[in-house]
Design a protein around this motif. Structure first.
Motif, short mmCIF file in Angstrom:
data_model
loop_
_atom_site.label_atom_id
_atom_site.label_comp_id
_atom_site.label_asym_id
_atom_site.label_seq_id
_atom_site.Cartn_x
_atom_site.Cartn_y
_atom_site.Cartn_z
N ILE A 102 0.85 -1.19 0.00
CA ILE A 102 0.00 0.00 0.00
C ILE A 102 0.88 1.24 0.00
N TYR A 103 1.89 1.17 0.83
CA TYR A 103 2.85 2.24 0.99
C TYR A 103 3.50 2.59 -0.35
N ILE A 104 3.98 1.55 -1.04
CA ILE A 104 4.64 1.78 -2.33
C ILE A 104 3.66 2.39 -3.33
N ILE A 105 2.47 1.83 -3.39
CA ILE A 105 1.50 2.32 -4.37
C ILE A 105 1.14 3.78 -4.09
N LEU A 106 0.87 4.07 -2.82
CA LEU A 106 0.54 5.43 -2.40
C LEU A 106 1.63 6.40 -2.85
N ASN A 107 2.86 5.99 -2.61
CA ASN A 107 3.99 6.85 -2.93
C ASN A 107 4.16 7.05 -4.41
N ILE A 108 3.97 5.97 -5.17
CA ILE A 108 4.20 6.10 -6.60
C ILE A 108 3.13 7.00 -7.22
N VAL A 109 1.90 6.86 -6.73
CA VAL A 109 0.83 7.74 -7.22
C VAL A 109 1.19 9.20 -6.92
N ALA A 110 1.57 9.45 -5.66
CA ALA A 110 1.92 10.82 -5.25
C ALA A 110 3.08 11.33 -6.08
N PHE A 111 4.03 10.43 -6.34
CA PHE A 111 5.22 10.84 -7.08
C PHE A 111 4.88 11.30 -8.49
N PHE A 112 4.04 10.52 -9.16
CA PHE A 112 3.75 10.89 -10.54
C PHE A 112 2.91 12.15 -10.62
N LYS A 113 2.11 12.36 -9.59
CA LYS A 113 1.37 13.59 -9.52
C LYS A 113 2.33 14.79 -9.46
N MET A 114 3.37 14.60 -8.65
CA MET A 114 4.36 15.67 -8.49
C MET A 114 5.09 15.94 -9.80
N ILE A 115 5.51 14.84 -10.48
CA ILE A 115 6.22 15.03 -11.74
C ILE A 115 5.33 15.75 -12.74
N ARG A 116 4.06 15.36 -12.78
CA ARG A 116 3.15 15.99 -13.73
C ARG A 116 3.05 17.48 -13.43
N TYR A 117 2.97 17.79 -12.14
CA TYR A 117 2.88 19.20 -11.75
C TYR A 117 4.12 19.97 -12.23
N ASN A 118 5.29 19.38 -11.97
CA ASN A 118 6.53 20.07 -12.36
C ASN A 118 6.62 20.25 -13.87
N ARG A 119 6.14 19.23 -14.64
CA ARG A 119 6.17 19.37 -16.09
C ARG A 119 5.22 20.46 -16.54
N THR A 120 4.08 20.56 -15.83
CA THR A 120 3.08 21.54 -16.22
C THR A 120 3.62 22.95 -16.16
N ILE A 121 4.39 23.22 -15.10
CA ILE A 121 4.85 24.60 -14.95
C ILE A 121 6.26 24.80 -15.49
N LYS A 122 6.78 23.78 -16.23
CA LYS A 122 8.17 23.84 -16.68
C LYS A 122 8.50 25.12 -17.46
N TYR A 123 7.63 25.47 -18.41
CA TYR A 123 7.96 26.60 -19.27
C TYR A 123 7.46 27.94 -18.71
N LEU A 124 6.79 27.89 -17.55
CA LEU A 124 6.16 29.13 -17.09
C LEU A 124 7.12 30.09 -16.41
N ASP A 125 8.12 29.55 -15.73
CA ASP A 125 9.07 30.39 -15.01
C ASP A 125 8.36 31.35 -14.05
N LEU A 126 7.76 30.75 -13.01
CA LEU A 126 6.92 31.52 -12.09
C LEU A 126 7.67 32.65 -11.39
#
Lengths: 355, 125, 467
Positions: free
Chosen positions: C25-49
Motif C-alpha cells: 500500500i505504501y509503495i502504491i501510495l507513494n508512486i501515485v503521489a510521485f507521478f502527480k508531483m512530476i506531472r505538476y513540475n512538467r506543467t509549470i516547466k515553461y512558465l518560469d513563475l
C-alpha cells in the motif's frame, strides 16, 4: 507437472519479481542517462560551431533562410534551445533578426507540425518557441489548443498567445483555467503579464461586471503592473465592497502605485479592518494617499496587536504629519510601563539604526 | 600607448555573456568575464578595469553585494559600474544607483544600445 | 505437535502478509503521489513563475536561526542566508548563550547595534538579554539570551519575529537560494496550511562556497553514501505518501516553516524535549487539527536544504540513538492519538504506523532476527519460510532503496554524473546488508536507554563547512 509452491514460496516469488522489475528500471534509467549525456555532447558540439555563425548573422544582412539551410532538420531543436536565452533577454534589432531565424525559415513549419502532433511534450515545446518568436502564423492552432484537456498544453498555448498579444482570447484563458486544479493565480499572472498594456482596457470593461474574486484580483494586480491609471474609480468601488482579502490588498497597492488620492476615504473605513494584513497595507498606503485628517486614526493604530501595523503607523505618521516625531517619542518614553509605548520604543530604535 | 580599455563583466547566463563579449571585443575592448559574483571584487582590484558591468541576480554573490564591495574600497571606488537586470526587478535599480552605480540596463536589452551607453560613459571619463 | 506447527505456520504467514500488505500500500501510495508531483513540475516547466516574484503578494517570512557556539560557521551562514531570493523576509538569529565568540563575530561582521525591545508574544523562554539590529542589513535581527536549548531559543525567536510565517532552520543548514519561494507556495495556495516541510539532502562531498551549494557531489565515505540513500528514501518515498492522507508527523528541524498563529496557539516548542521537531508537529495535529480538521500540515518534495551527515560510526550512533529517543518521546507524550477515531487518518493509521514501525520497529526486527536464527538452527522452520523471511527482510529493502534512487533520477536529477548515479545505486543495494541492521541495532539501543533512564541528548560533533 506443476512446481509446488507453498505460501512462503509465493511470497518470495512476488518479491523476486518485484526485484526484477526494479532491475529493469535501473537499466532503463542508466540508458536514459547515457542518451541524455550523448545529446548534451551533441548540443555542445553544435553550439561550438553555431555560436559564431549566429553572432555573425546578427552583424550582417545574411538571409535567415541561407543560414538555416545548413542545419539538418533533426538538429533544429538544438538551435531553438540555444536561442531561448536570447529571445527572452534581447530586444530591438537583435530580437528581430533572431526571431526571423524561426519565422522566415523552415523552422516555422517544423514547429507548427509539432504543434499539431498528439504529444503534449512536443506541443508544449513548439508552443513555447512559437510564442517566444511571436509567430503570428501559429495563432489559430494555438487558440484551438486552449480547449485542450491537458493542463500543460493549455498553459503553454495561453502563454504563447499572450506573447503574440492576442487580446481576444484573454477571457477564454480565464474561463478555461477553471478546469484545472494546477492552474494557480501565479501561473495566470505570468501569462497575463506577457500581454502588452493594451490588455488593461479590455480588463477594465470586464471588471465592471466581474464577480469572481480571483479574476478581480489578477486584474487589479495587472493594472498595477502596467501602471494603468483609468481604472481607479472602478477599483475603488470593488475595494469597498469586496469580502476578499487579496482583492482588497491588491486594490490598496494599486491606489498607492498610481497615487489615486480619491481612495483616501475608502482607506478610512479599512484602517480598522479585522485583518491585520489589510491594516498594515492601509497604513503603508496612507503615507502616500493620506493627509492630516487621518492623524487620530493613525494614532489609534499605535495600540494595534500587530507589530507590522504599529511600525507602519509610526512611519506613516512621521511622513504625513510634520512635527509628529517629537510627539511620538514623548508617547514612547513617557509611558514606560505601557505595552504599546514599549513597542513604539522598539520601532523608534529600529528606525534610528536603519537611517 | 595602450589605449585598449578593459571591462570586467559578471553575468551568469552563459550565452548572453558570450554575445556581450563578442560585441564588445569587436569594439576594441578587452573583456574579463565572471560567471558568478564570486571573485569579481578581487578581479577589479587586480585588473583595475575601466568599467564594470554587473548582473544583479547571480548565484553565490549578487550584483548589489559586489557593487557595495567595490564602492567601499577606495582604491577601486571610482571605477564606473553599470548594472544589468531583468525588468521584473526594477526596484533593485534604485538601490543600485543609491549605492553608486553610474547607469543601468534593463533586460530585455538591445546590444547596440548597451555598446553605445558603455562607450558614452567611458568617453565622459 | 502437528497443531502447534500449524499454528506457528499460520502466525508467521499472517505477520508476513500483514507486513507485505502495508508495504505494498505504501509503495502504491507513494508512486501515485510521485507521478502527480512530476506531472505538476512538467506543467509549470515553461512558465518560469519567478517572473512574477514581485507582483505576487508573498507573505512575509521570519527565518529563525538558533545558534549555540557557532563561531566558526555563523558569519558565512548568515551572509548566504541574507542572499535568499524572497521579496520580504527577516532573519532572526538567536544566540542561545554561546560560550564562544559567536556574538562577537556578529558584532564584527554585521555592524549590529543594540535596540530597545519588547517581545510581541509570551512563549516561554529563558531571559532575553538584549536585541540587536544591523544598520547594514535592515532585515537582520540578533537576539542574545540565556542558554536554554534549541527549543527554548526558537521560542525566544518567535516572540520577536514580526512576520506571519516563521521558518526555522539549523545554523549549519545550507539552503537553496529559492527555498523560501518554494516553501511558501502551499501557504499561498491554501489558507488552511499551518506547517510545511521540505526535502533535506546530504551535503557531504558537495562543493560548498560561502554557504552555497556549487557542485553536488558524493562523499568518498560509504557511511555518508548510505545516508544519502536513506534520506532519499525517507523524503521522496515516505512523506509524499503520508501527505496524501494529510498525515505528515515529522518535519525535519533542519528546515521547516509554520504559520505564526499556529505556533502561538500551541505555546511554541516544548523546551527540554529530545525530538522537539517531531513533538511540535504531533502536538499541532493533536491540538489544532482536532479543533479544525481542515487545517493542513504538508510537505514539498523539492530539495530545499542541505545538511552535513556524520561520517564516523561514533557520531552516527549517537545521532540515531538520539533520534530514536525523540521519536519514542513524542509518541509516548501523545499516546492519546493511538487508534483514536477522533483524529481521523492520523489516529487510525499514521500514528499507529509510527508507533509500530518507527518506535517499535527496531524491537520487532531485532527479535525477528534473533527468533529466526534460533528457530532455524533448531530446525523449526522450512527452507521456504527461511527464504521468505530473508527476502522480506532484505530484498524488500533493496527494492525500496533502489526505487528511491530511481525516483530521484526521474524527478530532480541533482547528481550530474553517471558515475554518481551508479554509486548511489550500489549504495542503495549495499545498505541493506549491514548498514540498515546496524542502524536498527542503534535504534534498539536508543529505545533501551530511553526506558532505562539515560535520556541525555548525545553530542553532535561537527565537521563544519568552513573553508
Amino acid at each position: 507437472m506443476f512446481i509446488h509452491l507453498d505460501i512462503f514460496g509465493f511470497l518470495a516469488l512476488t518479491i523476486f519479481s518485484l526485484l526484477t522489475l526494479v532491475y529493469l528500471l535501473v537499466v532503463q534509467v542508466v540508458l536514459l542517462r547515457l542518451l541524455h549525456g550523448y545529446r548534451a555532447k551533441q548540443k555542445q558540439k553544435f553550439i561550438a560551431v553555431w555560436e559564431e555563425r549566429v553572432f555573425n548573422y546578427l552583424e550582417n544582412n545574411e538571409k535567415p533562410e541561407l543560414l538555416i539551410k545548413k542545419i539538418q532538420r533533426r538538429k533544429y531543436r538544438y538551435l531553438l534551445h540555444y536561442l531561448r536565452e536570447f529571445l527572452l533577454m534581447l530586444k530591438g534589432d537583435d530580437f528581430d533578426r533572431l526571431s526571423a531565424l524561426i519565422n522566415q525559415t523552415k523552422i516555422q513549419p517544423f514547429l507548427i507540425s509539432r504543434l499539431k502532433s498528439g504529444s503534449p511534450r512536443k506541443i508544449n515545446e513548439a508552443a513555447y518557441f512559437l510564442g517566444l518568436a511571436k509567430s503570428g502564423a501559429a495563432r489559430n492552432i494555438l487558440r484551438k489548443k486552449l480547449r485542450s484537456q491537458n493542463a500543460s498544453v493549455f498553459l503553454s498555448s495561453a502563454l504563447a498567445l499572450a506573447r503574440l498579444n492576442d487580446i481576444e482570447v484573454v477571457f477564454e484563458i480565464f474561463r478555461n483555467a477553471y478546469r484545472f486544479k494546477f492552474v494557480s493565480k501565479d501561473s495566470l499572472l505570468v501569462i497575463m503579464s506577457e500581454f502588452s498594456s493594451d490588455i488593461c482596457e479590455v480588463l477594465l470593461q470586464n471588471l465592471k461586471k466581474e464577480k469572481n474574486a480571483l479574476i478581480q484580483s489578477i486584474t487589479i494586480t495587472l493594472f498595477r503592473h502596467f501602471k494603468y491609471y483609468p481604472a481607479g474609480e472602478i477599483v475603488l468601488k470593488i475595494a469597498v465592497y469586496s469580502q476578499n482579502k487579496e482583492v482588497t490588498i491588491e486594490s490598496i497597492k494599486y491606489f498607492t502605485s498610481i497615487e489615486f488620492l480619491k481612495a483616501a476615504n475608502a482607506l478610512r473605513a479599512l484602517i480598522n479592518s479585522p485583518k491585520a494584513e489589510i491594516r498594515a497595507e492601509v497604513l503603508k498606503a496612507l503615507a502616500v494617499l493620506g493627509d492630516s485628517s487621518f492623524e487620530q486614526r493613525i494614532w489609534d493604530r499605535m495600540y494595534d496587536s500587530e507589530y507590522e501595523v504599529q511600525y507602519n503607523a509610526v512611519t506613516t505618521l512621521m511622513i504625513l504629519i510634520p512635527g509628529s516625531e517629537e510627539k511620538i517619542s514623548q508617547f514612547a518614553y513617557g509611558n514606560l510601563k505601557d505595552r504599546a509605548a514599549a513597542i513604539v520604543r522598539m520601532v523608534l530604535s529600529e528606525r534610528s539604526i536603519k537611517s | 600607448m595602450n589605449n585598449q580599455k578593459t571591462i570586467i563583466f559578471a553575468e551568469d547566463t552563459m550565452h548572453i555573456a558570450q554575445l556581450l563579449k563578442f560585441k564588445l571585443e569587436k569594439e576594441g575592448f578587452t573583456l574579463i568575464h565572471f560567471a558568478t559574483g564570486e571573485g569579481v571584487t578581487e578581479g577589479v582590484i587586480n585588473f583595475k578595469p575601466d568599467l564594470v558591468l554587473l548582473d544583479i541576480m547571480m548565484p553565490v554573490k549578487d550584483g548589489l553585494t559586489v557593487l557595495k564591495e567595490i564602492k567601499s574600497n577606495p582604491s577601486i571606488a571610482n571605477i564606473p559600474v553599470v548594472l544589468l537586470t531583468a525588468n521584473a526587478h526594477e526596484e533593485y535599480v534604485v538601490k543600485g544607483l543609491q549605492l553608486g552605480a553610474i547607469d543601468y540596463i534593463l533586460k530585455p536589452f538591445a546590444s547596440a544600445e548597451l555598446v553605445l551607453r558603455i562607450k558614452n560613459i567611458l568617453k565622459m571619463r | 505437535m502437528e497443531i502447534i506447527s500449524y499454528i506457528v505456520w499460520g502466525f508467521n504467514a499472517l505477520i508476513l502478509f500483514y507486513f507485505l500488505l502495508i508495504c505494498s500500500i505504501y509503495i502504491i501510495l507513494n508512486i501515485v503521489a510521485f507521478f502527480k508531483m512530476i506531472r505538476y513540475n512538467r506543467t509549470i516547466k515553461y512558465l518560469d513563475l519567478k517572473r512574477v516574484f514581485k507582483l505576487t503578494n508573498y507573505k512575509a517570512i521570519s527565518v529563525i536561526v538558533p545558534a549555540y557556539n557557532e563561531e566558526n560557521g555563523i558569519v558565512e551562514s548568515l551572509k548566504s542566508l541574507l542572499q535568499l531570493e524572497y521579496p520580504d523576509f527577516q532573519l532572526v538569529v538567536v544566540n542561545d548563550g554561546s560560550t564562544d565568540n559567536t556574538l562577537q563575530k556578529l558584532f564584527e561582521n554585521f555592524s549590529i547595534r543594540q535596540v530597545s525591545f519588547t517581545p510581541f508574544y509570551k512563549l516561554k523562554s529563558q531571559q532575553i538579554r538584549s536585541v540587536y539590529m544591523s544598520s547594514e542589513y535592515p532585515n537582520l535581527i540578533v537576539i542574545d539570551k540565556v542558554n536554554g536549548g534549541k527549543a527554548d531559543a526558537i521560542n525566544a525567536g518567535i516572540n520577536l519575529a514580526k512576520s506571519p510565517l516563521i521558518a526555522v532552520i539549523d545554523a549549519d543548514s545550507v539552503l537553496e537560494r529559492d527555498c523560501l519561494l518554494k516553501i511558501v507556495r502551499p501557504f499561498m495556495e491554501d489558507e488552511n496550511v499551518i506547517a510545511v516541510g521540505g526535502t533535506i539532502r546530504i551535503a557531504n562531498g558537495s562543493n560548498i562556497l560561502h554557504g552555497n551549494i556549487v557542485d553536488v557531489g558524493l562523499s568518498k565515505s560509504w557511511l555518508a553514501r548510505f545516508q544519502v540513500v536513506e534520506y532519499l528514501r525517507a523524503f521522496l518515498f515516505g512523506r509524499n505518501g503520508f501527505d496524501v492522507l494529510n498525515g505528515i508527523l515529522i518535519i525535519s528541524g533542519a528546515f521547516s516553516c509554520f504559520s505564526r498563529d499556529a505556533l502561538i496557539k500551541i505555546d511554541g516548542y516544548r523546551a527540554g524535549c529530545i525530538g522537539e521537531d517531531m513533538e511540535i508537529i504531533v502536538r499541532m495535529h493533536r491540538k489544532l487539527r482536532k479543533e479544525n480538521p481542515k487545517l493542513r500540515i504538508t510537505f514539498i518534495p523539492d530539495p530545499v536544504c542541505w545538511t552535513e551527515a556524520p561520517e564516523t560510526f561514533k557520531v552516527l550512533r549517537s545521532q540515531r540513538m538520539r533520534w530514536q529517543k525523540g521519536t519514542v518521546d513524542s509518541i509516548l507524550l501523545h499516546k492519546k492519538l493511538f487508534m483514536n477515531p477522533a483524529y481521523g487518518w492520523i489516529g487510525m493509521l499514521v500514528f499507529p504506523y509510527f508507533a509500530l514501525f518507527e518506535m517499535l520497529g527496531p524491537v520487532i526486527e531485532i527479535f525477528g532476527y534473533f527468533f529466526f536464527i534460533i528457530s532455524f538452527s533448531f530446525g523449526f522452520v522450512t527452507l521456504s519460510f527461511a527464504v521468505a523471511f530473508l527476502t522480506t527482510a532484505i530484498l524488500y529493502g533493496v527494492v525500496l532503496s533502489v526505487l528511491s534512487v530511481i525516483l530521484e533520477e526521474l524527478s530532480f536529477q541533482r547528481y550530474p554524473k553517471l558515475s554518481q548515479l551508479l554509486t548511489l545505486m550500489a549504495a542503495a543495494f549495499l545498505e541493506n546488508f549491514g548498514y540498515r541492521q546496524l542502524t536498527t541495532w542503534w535504534r534498539f539501543r536508543g529505545m533501551f536507554e530511553y526506558f532505562t533512564g539515560k535520556r541525555h541528548w548525545g553530542q553532535m560533533e561537527k565537521k563544519g563547512f568552513a573553508k
